[in-house]
Design a protein around this motif. Structure first.
Motif, PDB file in Angstrom:
ATOM      1  N   SER A  52       0.934  -1.134   0.040  1.00  0.00           N
ATOM      2  CA  SER A  52       0.019  -0.111  -0.164  1.00  0.00           C
ATOM      3  C   SER A  52       0.967   1.271  -0.197  1.00  0.00           C
ATOM      4  CB  SER A  52      -0.981   0.036   1.275  1.00  0.00           C
ATOM      5  OG  SER A  52      -0.341   0.249   2.304  1.00  0.00           O
ATOM      6  N   PHE A  53       2.028   1.126   0.657  1.00  0.00           N
ATOM      7  CA  PHE A  53       2.850   2.345   0.719  1.00  0.00           C
ATOM      8  C   PHE A  53       3.617   2.754  -0.580  1.00  0.00           C
ATOM      9  CE2 PHE A  53       6.785   4.422   1.841  1.00  0.00           C
ATOM     10  CZ  PHE A  53       6.392   5.615   2.454  1.00  0.00           C
ATOM     11  N   ALA A  54       3.943   1.321  -1.493  1.00  0.00           N
ATOM     12  CA  ALA A  54       4.373   1.467  -2.685  1.00  0.00           C
ATOM     13  C   ALA A  54       3.321   2.241  -3.578  1.00  0.00           C
ATOM     14  CB  ALA A  54       4.730   0.237  -3.207  1.00  0.00           C
ATOM     15  N   VAL A  55       2.273   1.996  -3.392  1.00  0.00           N
ATOM     16  CA  VAL A  55       1.082   2.398  -4.334  1.00  0.00           C
ATOM     17  C   VAL A  55       0.841   3.909  -3.896  1.00  0.00           C
ATOM     18  CG1 VAL A  55      -1.482   2.325  -4.688  1.00  0.00           C
ATOM     19  CG2 VAL A  55      -0.028   0.115  -4.641  1.00  0.00           C
ATOM     20  N   PHE A  56       0.894   4.177  -2.659  1.00  0.00           N
ATOM     21  CA  PHE A  56       0.721   5.596  -1.996  1.00  0.00           C
ATOM     22  C   PHE A  56       1.798   6.480  -2.942  1.00  0.00           C
ATOM     23  CE2 PHE A  56       2.305   8.886   0.596  1.00  0.00           C
ATOM     24  CZ  PHE A  56       1.048   9.546   0.968  1.00  0.00           C
ATOM     25  N   LEU A  57       3.037   6.229  -2.797  1.00  0.00           N
ATOM     26  CA  LEU A  57       4.059   6.752  -3.329  1.00  0.00           C
ATOM     27  C   LEU A  57       4.028   7.237  -4.862  1.00  0.00           C
ATOM     28  CD1 LEU A  57       7.331   5.548  -1.401  1.00  0.00           C
ATOM     29  CD2 LEU A  57       6.059   7.692  -0.848  1.00  0.00           C
ATOM     30  N   TRP A  58       3.695   5.980  -5.540  1.00  0.00           N
ATOM     31  CA  TRP A  58       3.554   5.940  -6.983  1.00  0.00           C
ATOM     32  C   TRP A  58       2.240   6.941  -7.228  1.00  0.00           C
ATOM     33  CZ3 TRP A  58      -0.553   4.674 -10.494  1.00  0.00           C
ATOM     34  CH2 TRP A  58      -0.204   4.610 -11.758  1.00  0.00           C
ATOM     35  N   ALA A  59       1.312   6.719  -6.937  1.00  0.00           N
ATOM     36  CA  ALA A  59       0.004   7.715  -7.104  1.00  0.00           C
ATOM     37  C   ALA A  59       0.396   9.024  -6.523  1.00  0.00           C
ATOM     38  CB  ALA A  59      -1.239   7.218  -6.063  1.00  0.00           C
ATOM     39  N   PHE A 159      -7.570  11.408 -11.621  1.00  0.00           N
ATOM     40  CA  PHE A 159      -8.806  10.720 -10.572  1.00  0.00           C
ATOM     41  C   PHE A 159      -8.201   9.515 -10.376  1.00  0.00           C
ATOM     42  CE2 PHE A 159     -12.439   7.786 -10.594  1.00  0.00           C
ATOM     43  CZ  PHE A 159     -13.002   8.484  -9.601  1.00  0.00           C
ATOM     44  N   SER A 160      -7.750   8.573 -11.313  1.00  0.00           N
ATOM     45  CA  SER A 160      -7.080   7.352 -10.727  1.00  0.00           C
ATOM     46  C   SER A 160      -6.017   7.205  -9.722  1.00  0.00           C
ATOM     47  CB  SER A 160      -6.787   6.257 -12.084  1.00  0.00           C
ATOM     48  OG  SER A 160      -7.665   6.433 -13.108  1.00  0.00           O
ATOM     49  N   ALA A 161      -5.289   8.008  -9.859  1.00  0.00           N
ATOM     50  CA  ALA A 161      -3.981   8.346  -8.943  1.00  0.00           C
ATOM     51  C   ALA A 161      -4.555   8.601  -7.522  1.00  0.00           C
ATOM     52  CB  ALA A 161      -2.959   9.228  -9.366  1.00  0.00           C
ATOM     53  N   THR A 162      -5.549   9.566  -7.582  1.00  0.00           N
ATOM     54  CA  THR A 162      -6.335  10.046  -6.196  1.00  0.00           C
ATOM     55  C   THR A 162      -6.990   9.014  -5.701  1.00  0.00           C
ATOM     56  OG1 THR A 162      -6.467  12.550  -7.472  1.00  0.00           O
ATOM     57  CG2 THR A 162      -7.608  11.710  -5.372  1.00  0.00           C
ATOM     58  N   LEU A 163      -7.872   8.234  -6.488  1.00  0.00           N
ATOM     59  CA  LEU A 163      -8.417   7.150  -5.913  1.00  0.00           C
ATOM     60  C   LEU A 163      -7.452   6.127  -5.229  1.00  0.00           C
ATOM     61  CD1 LEU A 163     -11.169   5.820  -5.433  1.00  0.00           C
ATOM     62  CD2 LEU A 163     -10.910   4.792  -7.819  1.00  0.00           C
ATOM     63  N   LEU A 164      -6.237   5.678  -6.107  1.00  0.00           N
ATOM     64  CA  LEU A 164      -5.511   4.695  -5.489  1.00  0.00           C
ATOM     65  C   LEU A 164      -4.827   5.338  -4.013  1.00  0.00           C
ATOM     66  CD1 LEU A 164      -3.641   3.395  -8.829  1.00  0.00           C
ATOM     67  CD2 LEU A 164      -4.974   2.139  -7.092  1.00  0.00           C
ATOM     68  N   LEU A 165      -4.309   6.478  -4.094  1.00  0.00           N
ATOM     69  CA  LEU A 165      -3.854   6.984  -2.939  1.00  0.00           C
ATOM     70  C   LEU A 165      -4.860   7.097  -1.663  1.00  0.00           C
ATOM     71  CD1 LEU A 165      -1.797  10.279  -3.157  1.00  0.00           C
ATOM     72  CD2 LEU A 165      -3.415  10.239  -1.208  1.00  0.00           C
ATOM     73  N   VAL A 166      -6.103   7.529  -1.954  1.00  0.00           N
ATOM     74  CA  VAL A 166      -6.866   7.389  -0.781  1.00  0.00           C
ATOM     75  C   VAL A 166      -7.200   6.033  -0.324  1.00  0.00           C
ATOM     76  CG1 VAL A 166      -9.584   7.724  -0.197  1.00  0.00           C
ATOM     77  CG2 VAL A 166      -8.270   9.413  -1.405  1.00  0.00           C
ATOM     78  N   SER A 171      -7.072   1.930   3.495  1.00  0.00           N
ATOM     79  CA  SER A 171      -6.715   0.448   4.024  1.00  0.00           C
ATOM     80  C   SER A 171      -5.959   0.027   5.280  1.00  0.00           C
ATOM     81  CB  SER A 171      -6.194  -0.429   2.899  1.00  0.00           C
ATOM     82  OG  SER A 171      -5.100   0.363   2.479  1.00  0.00           O
ATOM     83  N   PHE A 172      -4.855   1.265   5.529  1.00  0.00           N
ATOM     84  CA  PHE A 172      -4.170   1.172   6.799  1.00  0.00           C
ATOM     85  C   PHE A 172      -4.422   2.354   7.435  1.00  0.00           C
ATOM     86  CE2 PHE A 172      -2.466  -2.324   4.315  1.00  0.00           C
ATOM     87  CZ  PHE A 172      -2.265  -3.481   5.180  1.00  0.00           C
ATOM     88  N   TYR A 173      -5.309   3.176   7.610  1.00  0.00           N
ATOM     89  CA  TYR A 173      -5.502   4.554   8.076  1.00  0.00           C
ATOM     90  C   TYR A 173      -4.791   4.405   9.532  1.00  0.00           C
ATOM     91  CZ  TYR A 173      -7.059   8.779   9.857  1.00  0.00           C
ATOM     92  OH  TYR A 173      -7.268   9.964  10.496  1.00  0.00           O
TER      93      TYR A 173
END
Length: 542
Positions: A52-59, A159-166, A171-173
């Motif tokens: 999730s952190f990798a996805v967060f950074l990428w987005a 939109f997609s990157a924002t959605l992935l970031l959120v 998921s691990f708030y």
């Protein structure tokens, strides 16, 4: 041209997505390391969180780069981020430093000598590796779309990157919330956002200061009150990068203070700095603002202690053997030590601190008024510690003889650093000797305090300038030593035994410099705060 024909054409969006993945995978080892020590998860949960952190950074990186995905900006911006990000990665990996506003302020205010001290073959390797994605950005064929179609695809990616970031955060708030609440522990290691944000913040502050710069006078009511039989001479030595726990005077088991230990000095063991870098600590210690109320803008737009003292008719002189005085000496007599001066202490590129004393006796001989002389020393400035002392001061060996501190053993690094402290001890003893020659005519005194400390590889951290909130004690706990000439304390009505009782006082800091010097020189002003005057309660009749 052949290479370009072999590469498939990409849309601007896909080039950004690819480069964002490169940033996540190759530019953020320090961020991953910080994450490993902060997130208390195990097993499958740990793996999923890191995904999730990798996805967060990428987005986040996609969103950062997306506004620059138009034809004139795309390749230049990717190239710039690739190269500057590689340099940021080098410093974070090599020295374990975080990049925040203070660090970028140091970068912007550094001088060529300090830059050359940081150059290395390893840095060149990082720079060359950064040139790989930068070069590919220019070689890779990019297929630009019609404006409207391209704009719609950019909005879709946003939109997609924002959605992935959120989704990654949600998921691990419960894990992310404390990490980003204490931002110094993680976000200052994320590359390139850390240095981009810090650079923008410092640049905006400097522009605001430049636009609004009107130096505010302080202490316009200041007046000296005559006291004692003789004029006062204080030599105030601003130390560099000395940490208190490597002073033998503070209980360090190695003999790093052989000369000061033979002198009748007062040694204060629990002093903390205003900052973790010269750019913050030096102007802050001469500022009327305490550490918690000090800002770079206040430091640059208000007069300093030296302005107040000069206004009372005192003589003030600043001698520089470091980078510069950070604006403190701008309105008082000041002089850089010429690196090419014909003395045994200079080699044409740098000077040992004893160069600060060349010719100083002749200046002192002319004094007929209360005087403060500030010596800004080079001290233990890293990473080239081996260059800060003469050969006869190398008493601990073997030493680290490179600026690549991580390649040295811990013992070599400690040895070379302790040699710098040993030389500082010798230099301060020379200052005291100079003052002793003048103690029959003047009430002489020396005050030494370091601007900040230094990390020597503990927990993989080197050098200094860590964010103050998470800075190790090694970077904030500094040595402070005072010496008084024969009769100086008695002439000013100060009880030495009372001062000795304060040697282990726990709350001392750079905040005491401003008000203690006002008190020492008997300056009356509404700025004065007696609670921050080291001498006040020790004056007879107080």
């Amino acid at each position: 041209m052949l290479t370009r024909h072999l590469l498939p054409a990409l849309t601007p969006n896909r080039l950004i997505m690819l480069f964002a993945a490169v940033l996540v995978a190759f530019y953020n080892f320090p961020a991953w390391g910080a994450l490993a020590s902060l997130a208390e998860l195990t097993g499958l949960k740990r793996v999923l969180f890191e995904v999730s952190f990798a996805v967060f950074l990428w987005a986040a990186f996609c969103l950062l780069l997306l506004p620059f995905s138009f034809r004139p900006l795309l390749r230049p911006v990717i190239s710039l981020v690739a190269v500057t990000g590689a340099l940021a990665a080098y410093f974070m990996n090599a020295y374990g430093v975080a990049i925040d506003r203070v660090m970028m302020q140091n970068v912007m205010e550094t001088n060529p000598g300090e830059v050359s001290a940081l150059l290395s073959g390893k840095m060149v390797v990082y720079l060359l590796l950064g040139l790989v994605p930068a070069t590919l950005a220019w070689l890779w064929p990019v297929r630009y779309q019609p404006f409207l179609h391209g704009l719609l695809t950019k909005l879709a990616l946003a939109f997609s990157a924002t959605l992935l970031l959120v989704l990654a955060v949600v998921s691990f708030y419960s894990t992310y919330a404390p990490l980003f609440r204490e931002e110094d522990k993680l976000t200052h290691f994320i590359n390139p956002t850390a240095y981009i944000y810090a650079t923008a913040k410092v640049a905006s502050e400097k522009l605001a200061i430049k636009r609004d710069t009107v130096i505010q006078p302080i202490g316009t009511d200041a007046k000296r009150v005559a006291q004692g039989q003789r004029k006062k001479l204080m030599i105030f030595v601003v130390g560099e990068t000395a940490r208190a726990d490597h002073f033998a005077l503070n209980g360090y088991p190695r003999p790093t203070n052989p000369e000061l230990s033979q002198l009748d000095v007062l040694n204060f063991t629990q002093v903390h700095s205003c900052g973790t870098s010269t750019a913050v600590s030096v102007p802050c210690m001469f500022s009327m603002f305490p550490r918690k109320g000090y800002t770079d803008k206040k430091g640059k737009t208000y007069e300093s202690l030296l302005d107040v003292l000069q206004r009372t008719g005192m003589k003030v002189l600043w001698l520089e053997n470091n980078s510069d005085c950070k604006g403190v000496c701008r309105r008082v007599p000041n002089r850089d030590i010429p690196k090419t001066q014909p003395s045994p202490f200079c080699d044409g590129q740098r000077c040992l601190d004893e160069a600060l004393l060349v010719g100083l006796e002749q200046y002192i001989d002319t004094l007929d008024e209360d005087t403060i002389i500030v010596l800004h020393s080079d001290g233990s400035h890293g990473p080239e510690y081996y260059d800060r002392y003469p050969p006869d001061q190398q008493v601990f060996a073997p030493v680290c003889h490179t600026n690549q501190l991580g390649s040295c053993s811990q013992q070599e690094l400690v040895n070379v650093y302790d040699n710098t402290i040993h030389y500082t001890d010798h230099f301060l003893a020379q200052v005291v000797d100079l003052l002793k020659h003048n103690q029959q005519r003047l009430d002489t005194a020396m005050w030494y305090v370091s601007d900040h400390g230094e990390s020597l590889g503990e927990k993989g951290v080197y050098l200094h300038a860590a964010p103050y909130s998470i800075a190790p004690e090694a970077q904030t706990h500094v040595p402070m030593v005072l010496w008084f000439g024969q009769g100086a304390l008695a002439d000013t009505g100060i009880d030495r035994g009372c001062l000795q009782a304060k040697e282990n006082q726990a709350d001392l800091s750079h905040d005491y410099v401003f008000h203690s010097l006002l008190g020492w020189f008997n300056v009356n002003t509404n700025l004065y705060q007696g609670g921050l005057d080291l001498f006040r309660t020790c004056r007879k009749g107080s």
